[in-house]
Design a protein around this motif. Structure first.
Motif, PDB file in Angstrom:
ATOM      1  N   UNK A  46      -6.317   3.244  15.327  1.00 14.73           N
ATOM      2  CA  UNK A  46      -7.073   2.110  14.800  1.00 14.73           C
ATOM      3  C   UNK A  46      -6.962   2.030  13.282  1.00 14.73           C
ATOM      4  N   UNK A  47      -6.802   3.146  12.634  1.00 15.18           N
ATOM      5  CA  UNK A  47      -6.655   3.135  11.179  1.00 15.18           C
ATOM      6  C   UNK A  47      -5.326   2.525  10.756  1.00 15.18           C
ATOM      7  N   UNK A  48      -4.300   2.611  11.612  1.00 15.24           N
ATOM      8  CA  UNK A  48      -3.023   1.993  11.285  1.00 15.24           C
ATOM      9  C   UNK A  48      -3.160   0.473  11.215  1.00 15.24           C
ATOM     10  N   UNK A  49      -3.903  -0.130  12.145  1.00 14.81           N
ATOM     11  CA  UNK A  49      -4.130  -1.572  12.110  1.00 14.81           C
ATOM     12  C   UNK A  49      -4.921  -1.961  10.865  1.00 14.81           C
ATOM     13  N   UNK A  50      -5.934  -1.169  10.520  1.00 22.27           N
ATOM     14  CA  UNK A  50      -6.719  -1.447   9.310  1.00 22.27           C
ATOM     15  C   UNK A  50      -5.853  -1.347   8.058  1.00 22.27           C
ATOM     16  N   UNK A  51      -4.966  -0.371   8.008  1.00 20.95           N
ATOM     17  CA  UNK A  51      -4.069  -0.229   6.859  1.00 20.95           C
ATOM     18  C   UNK A  51      -3.124  -1.422   6.755  1.00 20.95           C
ATOM     19  N   UNK A  52      -2.613  -1.892   7.902  1.00 17.66           N
ATOM     20  CA  UNK A  52      -1.727  -3.066   7.889  1.00 17.66           C
ATOM     21  C   UNK A  52      -2.483  -4.307   7.420  1.00 17.66           C
ATOM     22  N   UNK A  53      -3.733  -4.477   7.850  1.00 18.78           N
ATOM     23  CA  UNK A  53      -4.535  -5.626   7.413  1.00 18.78           C
ATOM     24  C   UNK A  53      -4.776  -5.571   5.907  1.00 18.78           C
ATOM     25  N   UNK A  54      -5.103  -4.391   5.397  1.00 13.39           N
ATOM     26  CA  UNK A  54      -5.330  -4.252   3.958  1.00 13.39           C
ATOM     27  C   UNK A  54      -4.053  -4.530   3.165  1.00 13.39           C
ATOM     28  N   UNK A  55      -2.915  -4.060   3.675  1.00 14.72           N
ATOM     29  CA  UNK A  55      -1.636  -4.321   3.022  1.00 14.72           C
ATOM     30  C   UNK A  55      -1.347  -5.813   2.994  1.00 14.72           C
ATOM     31  N   UNK A  56      -1.566  -6.493   4.118  1.00 11.76           N
ATOM     32  CA  UNK A  56      -1.331  -7.939   4.174  1.00 11.76           C
ATOM     33  C   UNK A  56      -2.242  -8.691   3.215  1.00 11.76           C
ATOM     34  N   UNK A  57      -3.495  -8.283   3.134  1.00  9.80           N
ATOM     35  CA  UNK A  57      -4.437  -8.949   2.226  1.00  9.80           C
ATOM     36  C   UNK A  57      -3.994  -8.777   0.770  1.00  9.80           C
ATOM     37  N   UNK A  58      -3.560  -7.583   0.399  1.00  6.57           N
ATOM     38  CA  UNK A  58      -3.113  -7.347  -0.973  1.00  6.57           C
ATOM     39  C   UNK A  58      -1.831  -8.112  -1.273  1.00  6.57           C
ATOM     40  N   UNK A  59      -0.888  -8.106  -0.323  1.00  7.81           N
ATOM     41  CA  UNK A  59       0.357  -8.845  -0.523  1.00  7.81           C
ATOM     42  C   UNK A  59       0.096 -10.341  -0.630  1.00  7.81           C
ATOM     43  N   UNK A  60      -0.842 -10.853   0.176  1.00 10.65           N
ATOM     44  CA  UNK A  60      -1.206 -12.270   0.113  1.00 10.65           C
ATOM     45  C   UNK A  60      -1.747 -12.614  -1.273  1.00 10.65           C
ATOM     46  N   UNK A  61      -2.585 -11.749  -1.809  1.00  8.40           N
ATOM     47  CA  UNK A  61      -3.149 -11.952  -3.138  1.00  8.40           C
ATOM     48  C   UNK A  61      -2.060 -11.929  -4.216  1.00  8.40           C
ATOM     49  N   UNK A  62      -1.114 -11.019  -4.100  1.00 11.28           N
ATOM     50  CA  UNK A  62      -0.029 -10.910  -5.086  1.00 11.28           C
ATOM     51  C   UNK A  62       0.848 -12.155  -5.051  1.00 11.28           C
ATOM     52  N   UNK A  63       1.205 -12.614  -3.847  1.00  7.03           N
ATOM     53  CA  UNK A  63       2.062 -13.801  -3.736  1.00  7.03           C
ATOM     54  C   UNK A  63       1.316 -15.032  -4.230  1.00  7.03           C
ATOM     55  N   UNK A  64       0.018 -15.148  -3.909  1.00  7.92           N
ATOM     56  CA  UNK A  64      -0.759 -16.291  -4.388  1.00  7.92           C
ATOM     57  C   UNK A  64      -0.840 -16.279  -5.910  1.00  7.92           C
ATOM     58  N   UNK A  65      -0.982 -15.093  -6.507  1.00  8.61           N
ATOM     59  CA  UNK A  65      -0.995 -14.984  -7.967  1.00  8.61           C
ATOM     60  C   UNK A  65       0.334 -15.447  -8.557  1.00  8.61           C
TER      61      UNK A  65
END
Length: 141
Positions: free
Chosen positions: A43-62
């Protein structure tokens, strides 16, 4: 010296090994620990992937926001790959805005790619252009 060696040999000779019951108890305990730990790690792997996607989304939006600010808008047909291009005169000022476009970390309920949605916000979209599905919430929360 010889006496000490004989005493050591006698002590080693009298030591008992593990019994079968003790060995089985240890194996059962290790099995219980594994049964508890494996689902927690998965379950922590899914949480890590979600956090990675959220950070990448923020970087691309910036990066999109910086492009928008320097170029006074987005060109027609703007694709996120335009963020990777170097500066080219007055039509494309200030690039590149990203070294590379990050990939979406996929898992059971998440798939797609970073793209601009209809309101020029970066989202995780899946599907063909005519029928895209916004998976941003499923991939980041």
């Amino acid at each position: 010296m010889l006496k000490a060696l004989l005493a050591l040999k006698e002590r080693v000779k009298n030591q008992r090994g593990l019994t079968l019951i003790e060995l089985l108890v240890v194996i059962v305990i290790l099995g219980i620990i594994a049964a508890i730990a494996i689902p927690m790690v998965m379950s922590q792997q899914d949480n890590a992937a979600k956090n990675t996607n959220a950070q990448n989304l923020s970087i691309v939006q910036d990066a999109v926001n910086r492009y928008y600010t320097l170029n006074n808008g987005l060109p027609s047909g703007f694709a996120l790959n335009d963020l990777l291009e170097a500066e080219s005169g007055t039509s494309h000022i200030g690039g590149p805005f990203l070294d590379s476009l990050p990939a979406v970390k996929t898992f059971t309920s998440c798939s797609g790619a970073f793209q601009l949605n209809a309101s020029n916000k970066v989202a995780i979209l899946a599907g063909a252009a005519a029928s895209t599905t916004d998976n941003t919430a499923a991939c980041t929360q």
